[in-house]
Design an enzyme around this catalytic site. Structure first.
Site, mmCIF file in Angstrom:
data_model
loop_
_atom_site.group_PDB
_atom_site.id
_atom_site.type_symbol
_atom_site.label_atom_id
_atom_site.label_comp_id
_atom_site.label_asym_id
_atom_site.label_seq_id
_atom_site.Cartn_x
_atom_site.Cartn_y
_atom_site.Cartn_z
ATOM 1 N N GLY A 31 0.772 -1.267 -0.021
ATOM 2 C CA GLY A 31 -0.135 0.113 -0.138
ATOM 3 C C GLY A 31 0.897 1.304 -0.082
ATOM 4 O O GLY A 31 0.067 2.002 -0.293
ATOM 5 N N GLU B 285 3.982 4.052 5.877
ATOM 6 C CA GLU B 285 2.837 3.104 5.981
ATOM 7 C C GLU B 285 1.529 3.782 5.198
ATOM 8 O O GLU B 285 1.463 5.230 5.230
ATOM 9 C CB GLU B 285 2.376 2.953 7.679
ATOM 10 C CG GLU B 285 0.995 2.201 7.644
ATOM 11 C CD GLU B 285 0.813 0.627 7.170
ATOM 12 O OE1 GLU B 285 1.078 0.714 5.811
ATOM 13 O OE2 GLU B 285 0.457 -0.178 7.780
ATOM 14 N N ASP C 142 -5.110 2.099 10.850
ATOM 15 C CA ASP C 142 -6.568 1.687 11.004
ATOM 16 C C ASP C 142 -6.748 1.331 12.491
ATOM 17 O O ASP C 142 -6.552 1.973 13.501
ATOM 18 C CB ASP C 142 -7.058 0.561 10.168
ATOM 19 C CG ASP C 142 -8.395 0.395 9.939
ATOM 20 O OD1 ASP C 142 -9.280 1.436 10.164
ATOM 21 O OD2 ASP C 142 -8.633 -0.648 9.678
ATOM 22 N N LYS D 96 -7.093 6.717 10.719
ATOM 23 C CA LYS D 96 -8.314 6.449 10.923
ATOM 24 C C LYS D 96 -8.419 6.186 12.505
ATOM 25 O O LYS D 96 -8.590 5.152 12.929
ATOM 26 C CB LYS D 96 -9.181 5.329 10.436
ATOM 27 C CG LYS D 96 -9.312 5.454 9.009
ATOM 28 C CD LYS D 96 -10.082 4.161 8.450
ATOM 29 C CE LYS D 96 -9.685 3.875 6.879
ATOM 30 N NZ LYS D 96 -10.428 2.433 6.537
ATOM 31 N N PHE E 251 -14.056 3.137 3.911
ATOM 32 C CA PHE E 251 -12.997 2.377 3.161
ATOM 33 C C PHE E 251 -12.582 3.302 2.139
ATOM 34 O O PHE E 251 -13.282 3.578 1.005
ATOM 35 C CB PHE E 251 -13.731 1.102 3.109
ATOM 36 C CG PHE E 251 -12.568 0.044 2.841
ATOM 37 C CD1 PHE E 251 -11.946 -0.674 3.813
ATOM 38 C CD2 PHE E 251 -11.902 -0.094 1.461
ATOM 39 C CE1 PHE E 251 -11.158 -1.691 3.662
ATOM 40 C CE2 PHE E 251 -11.241 -1.281 1.255
ATOM 41 C CZ PHE E 251 -10.771 -1.879 2.489
ATOM 42 N N VAL E 252 -11.252 3.462 2.031
ATOM 43 C CA VAL E 252 -10.650 4.079 0.786
ATOM 44 C C VAL E 252 -9.765 3.456 -0.027
ATOM 45 O O VAL E 252 -9.189 2.293 0.232
ATOM 46 C CB VAL E 252 -9.971 5.316 1.667
ATOM 47 C CG1 VAL E 252 -10.802 6.186 2.214
ATOM 48 C CG2 VAL E 252 -8.622 5.049 2.381
HETATM 49 P P1 IMP Z 1 -4.409 -1.878 10.838
HETATM 50 O O1 IMP Z 1 -3.639 -3.125 11.343
HETATM 51 O O2 IMP Z 1 -5.901 -2.225 11.169
HETATM 52 O O3 IMP Z 1 -4.154 -0.616 11.148
HETATM 53 O O4 IMP Z 1 -4.432 -2.111 9.213
HETATM 54 C C1 IMP Z 1 -3.607 -1.260 8.728
HETATM 55 C C2 IMP Z 1 -3.687 -1.725 7.177
HETATM 56 O O5 IMP Z 1 -5.173 -1.991 6.842
HETATM 57 C C3 IMP Z 1 -3.297 -0.866 6.271
HETATM 58 O O6 IMP Z 1 -1.929 -0.804 6.093
HETATM 59 C C4 IMP Z 1 -4.183 -1.000 4.896
HETATM 60 O O7 IMP Z 1 -3.387 -2.157 4.323
HETATM 61 C C5 IMP Z 1 -5.249 -1.689 5.483
HETATM 62 N N1 IMP Z 1 -6.468 -0.638 5.525
HETATM 63 C C6 IMP Z 1 -6.984 -0.188 6.530
HETATM 64 N N2 IMP Z 1 -7.892 0.559 6.265
HETATM 65 C C7 IMP Z 1 -8.122 0.484 4.729
HETATM 66 C C8 IMP Z 1 -9.000 1.291 3.736
HETATM 67 O O8 IMP Z 1 -9.888 1.990 4.042
HETATM 68 N N3 IMP Z 1 -8.793 0.766 2.680
HETATM 69 C C9 IMP Z 1 -7.747 -0.134 2.157
HETATM 70 N N4 IMP Z 1 -7.067 -0.731 3.185
HETATM 71 C C10 IMP Z 1 -7.117 -0.283 4.458
HETATM 72 MG MG MG Z 2 -1.020 -1.913 4.483
#
Ligand code: IMP
Ligand code: MG
Length: 169
Positions: free
Chosen positions: A36, A91, A95, A123, A144-145
């Site tokens: 990403g 990163e 999320d 977020k 969701f983006v």
């Molecule tokens: P976390 O472990 O929940 O913080 O997730 C982080 C990862 O989830 C990011 O690096 C993204 O790859 C994915 N992610 C979180 N939100 C989105 C979104 O809105 N669109 C696409 N990927 C997301």
């Molecule tokens: Mg990621």
């Protein structure tokens, strides 16, 4: 949600802060989290006027689903050594915070001199573990983006802007 122009202006401002924060270092390693962050890191490093190396780490988080997995597996380790070096982790989105937390623990075990993080998007309302990137591009609501490197089921990474996915039906 965020235009290509707005992203470019923000990336330039973030790069200026990073240049100041790491001024004088000859040991900077910028680590992109695949996949990403690939567009963000490409734009960011071209605005950072410091000697640096680029490396990549790939961890599994989402698969093709939208639920965060609490377990993060390292799929591809760094190619270079970071012991004693200044490291900036790049990163796409923070999320729940699980991914960044695991990645920082994993990299910290390699004993870098300094370990900082930059996330294009944050977020905060979704957070489950308390963690913040050192620098954040934009705080966004719980949507969701896609775009600017970020996918939904591997699609839409090539959009030049950040858009929100509208789910129907
Ligand atoms: P976390 O472990 O929940 O913080 O997730 C982080 C990862 O989830 C990011 O690096 C993204 O790859 C994915 N992610 C979180 N939100 C989105 C979104 O809105 N669109 C696409 N990927 C997301
Ligand atoms: Mg990621």
């Amino acid at each position: 949600m965020i235009s290509a122009k707005e992203i470019a202006a923000r990336v330039e401002a973030l790069a200026r802060e990073i240049r100041v924060a790491f001024a004088g270092t000859d040991k900077l390693v910028v680590v992109g989290l695949l996949r990403g962050s690939f567009v963000f890191i490409a734009d960011l490093v071209r605005e950072i006027d410091l000697p640096l190396e680029v490396d990549f780490l790939e961890v599994s988080s989402y698969g093709n689903a939208m639920e965060s997995s609490r377990e993060v597996r390292v799929l591809k380790d760094l190619r270079g050594e970071i012991a004693g070096r200044d490291v900036l982790v790049v990163e796409d989105i923070v999320d729940t915070g699980f991914t960044l937390t695991h990645v920082l623990a994993f990299l910290d075990a390699k004993k870098p001199a300094r370990l900082e993080t930059i996330a294009l998007l944050d977020k905060p309302s979704r957070r489950e573990v308390e963690i913040r990137a050192t620098w954040t591009g934009f705080e966004i609501p719980d949507e969701f983006v896609v775009g600017y490197g970020i996918d939904y089921a591997q699609r839409n990474r090539n959009l030049p802007f950040i858009g929100k996915v509208r789910f129907t039906g």
